[in-house]
Design a protein around this motif. Structure first.
Motif, short mmCIF file in Angstrom:
data_model
loop_
_atom_site.label_atom_id
_atom_site.label_comp_id
_atom_site.label_asym_id
_atom_site.label_seq_id
_atom_site.Cartn_x
_atom_site.Cartn_y
_atom_site.Cartn_z
N CYS A 1 6.03 3.32 -2.18
CA CYS A 1 6.58 4.65 -1.91
C CYS A 1 7.87 4.46 -1.14
O CYS A 1 8.30 3.33 -0.89
CB CYS A 1 5.57 5.49 -1.13
N CYS B 1 1.75 9.11 3.07
CA CYS B 1 2.86 10.05 3.20
C CYS B 1 2.87 11.16 2.15
O CYS B 1 3.64 12.11 2.28
CB CYS B 1 4.19 9.30 3.17
N CYS C 1 5.09 1.70 1.66
CA CYS C 1 3.64 1.57 1.53
C CYS C 1 3.42 0.93 0.17
O CYS C 1 4.02 1.35 -0.83
CB CYS C 1 2.94 2.93 1.57
N CYS D 1 0.73 8.73 -2.48
CA CYS D 1 0.59 7.78 -1.37
C CYS D 1 -0.30 8.41 -0.31
O CYS D 1 -0.01 9.50 0.18
CB CYS D 1 1.95 7.43 -0.78
ZN ZN Z 1 3.88 6.32 1.65
#
Ligand code: ZN
Ligand code: ZN
Length: 103
Positions: free
Chosen positions: A26, A48, A30, A45
């Motif tokens: 992401c 987030c 991540c 994700c």
């Molecule tokens: Zn993320």
């Protein structure tokens, strides 16, 4: 600052070496494997709420001075998801119907 090439999938912990075609990231870096992104995360994700893209592969060869995998090595710090499966699934269910560019 270079992209942090993290060594594993945060969910299933499979190894994702720098040359892996299966790494997905992401915008916050991540990192998950393609299989988890498709089947478990549904392109959400869990940290987030953003979508994922394929992680680019850093050149091994130093085509330009100072820029190569050896000069800017991959991270060795393994990350592990802070949310359990049920939390993650509920979160994905809430967010996945909205396309990433509208989240
Ligand atoms: Zn993320
Ligand atoms: Zn995974």
């Amino acid at each position: 600052m270079a992209l942090e090439l993290r060594p594993n999938c945060e969910f299933c912990d499979i190894d994702l070496p720098p040359d892996s075609p299966d790494a997905r990231i992401c915008t916050y870096e991540c990192t998950f494997c393609a299989s988890c992104v498709e089947t478990e995360l549904r392109n959400v994700c869990p940290n987030c709420g953003g979508g994922f893209e394929k992680r680019p592969i850093r050149p091994v060869q130093e085509w330009r001075p100072g820029l190569s995998l050896a000069r800017r090595p991959a991270s060795t710090t393994r990350h592990h998801l802070a949310y359990d499966r049920s939390d993650m699934s509920a979160f994905s269910a809430r967010v996945s119907a909205i396309p990433p560019h509208l989240r």
